[in-house]
Design an enzyme around this catalytic site. Structure first.
Site, PDB file in Angstrom:
ATOM      1  N   CYS A 294      12.821  37.023  16.559  1.00 52.74           N
ATOM      2  CA  CYS A 294      13.816  38.241  16.742  1.00 52.74           C
ATOM      3  C   CYS A 294      12.984  39.458  15.964  1.00 52.74           C
ATOM      4  CB  CYS A 294      14.839  38.105  15.830  1.00 52.74           C
ATOM      5  SG  CYS A 294      16.021  39.365  15.951  1.00 52.74           S
TER       6      CYS A 294
ATOM      7  N   CYS B  87      21.894  32.753  14.140  1.00 48.64           N
ATOM      8  CA  CYS B  87      23.073  33.605  14.352  1.00 48.64           C
ATOM      9  C   CYS B  87      23.584  33.301  15.794  1.00 48.64           C
ATOM     10  CB  CYS B  87      22.394  35.207  14.414  1.00 48.64           C
ATOM     11  SG  CYS B  87      21.553  35.463  15.817  1.00 48.64           S
TER      12      CYS B  87
END
Length: 379
Positions: A101, A199
């Site tokens: 990410c 997440c």
């Protein structure tokens, strides 16, 4: 300086944005919508980048008096992080989605868009520092707060990305002080719990999530000699170092617990063995990068391929271990970063990221492709 503040909705990014404003920068806040499910909500400290987080970020931006936008990066996030996560597990590796990410979303896609729009830097709430080294080149360093240091997950940044990275929290001694500052500034997120876990798997059930995505494929669990000692419903559900959930039908001769030593997706087998076999004497990866000057340009080595002293860290919160590292040529002729720790590392899995430090400086990183056990088969 025109600064794009990445606002996750948490306390760290909120205080980072506030400090950027206070420093006199021209700041614009942006929240990244990474989920394709618009109704996604946060559950306590699980998950992030949700509708609730977006609203928290907007309240902070309103209080700071800065423009605020939500940018939809869900397609890029799915392709570069979620699909990569699935592919890595399917290939028998243990990926780190936070590294991907940072590498592909926050400091690639987001930074690219920020620069195209005329911003000078992207500010985040990471605990790390960008310093100018003796040569005049930028370097990535550990934060002052060692307990919160996040330089490990930033090890994928390149020299070009460091030139546009802004970490206002890097010199803050503790997270408690950040929360106190947030409360003093009247920020509503001052007491908001930190997010944890992956997440996009907010319930924490990685095994179940993967099974839903790739299905089940029964296979054998074998020991180091190749003898079948159990069965599994999908090799992707196992990772090196795992002990629980093996359900072995054949106990070890010595009666001791066994651990996952290797996942072989092509054979659809999981290899188990004694805990001491998890000790790793060497790690190497061909997917490596330098966070600034490489070892030769930094003066750590006099010629290419020469080994240099360093420390290696294989998990975000692991203790660094003294090591020797060098760039060598593998059997296929490709360059790879080879790291030999002074003491064996425990439970290293292909797919993990090894970050190399020299002092507090992050020199670079590699995605681990192969490992060498410190305990030979049969020993």
């Amino acid at each position: 300086m025109r600064v794009l503040a990445a606002m996750s909705g948490g306390v760290d990014s909120a205080v980072a944005a506030a400090r950027a404003v206070e420093a006199g920068h021209d700041v614009v806040g942006v929240h990244l919508a990474l989920s394709r499910n618009a109704g996604t909500l946060r559950t306590g400290s699980r998950g992030c980048c949700t509708i609730e987080d977006s609203m928290d970020a907007q309240r902070v931006a309103n209080l700071l008096g800065i423009p605020y936008y939500v940018w939809d990066f869900s397609e890029r996030f799915k392709a570069d992080v979620v699909d990569d996560f699935i592919a890595e597990y399917t290939a028998g590796r243990t990926p780190n989605p936070c590294m991907r990410c940072n590498e592909r979303i926050k400091f690639a896609a987001l930074l690219e868009k920020a620069l195209a729009l005329g911003f000078d830097a992207v500010a985040t709430g990471h605990y790390a520092k960008v310093l100018t080294g003796a040569s005049g080149a930028l370097e990535l360093h550990r934060a002052s707060a060692e307990a919160k240091d996040q330089s490990y997950v930033l090890g994928v940044l390149t020299a070009e990305q460091l030139a546009h990275a802004y970490f206002p929290l890097g010199d803050t001694p503790s997270k408690a002080l950040v929360r106190e500052e947030a409360a003093a500034r009247g920020l509503s997120v001052a007491k908001k719990p930190d997010s944890y876990d992956i997440c996009f798997i907010p319930d924490g059930d990685t095994k179940g999530w993967l099974a839903d995505k790739v299905g089940e494929a029964p296979g054998d669990i074998v020991d180091r000699s190749g003898a079948v000692v159990g069965s599994h419903e999908g090799a992707h559900a196992y990772t090196v170092g795992q002990r629980r959930g093996l359900h072995l039908g054949t106990p070890a001769p010595d009666g001791r617990p066994r651990f996952v030593l290797e996942v072989r997706p092509k054979e659809n087998t999981v290899v188990v063995g004694p805990k001491e076999a998890l000790a790793t004497a060497l790690i190497a990866g061909s997917r490596f990068s330098w966070a600034g000057l490489d070892p030769l340009a930094s003066g750590l080595v006099a010629s290419p391929g020469e080994a240099f002293d360093c420390e290696v860290q294989i998990r975000a919160h692991a203790e660094p271990v003294a090591a020797r590292a060098s760039v060598e040529t593998d059997a296929s002729g490709a360059a790879e970063l080879v790291i030999v720790p002074d003491a064996p590392l425990d439970g290293v899995a292909p797919g993990q990221t090894a970050v190399v430090y020299v002092g507090t400086r992050v020199l670079g990183q590699c995605t681990i492709d192969r490992t060498v056990s410190a305990v030979p088969v049969g020993a």
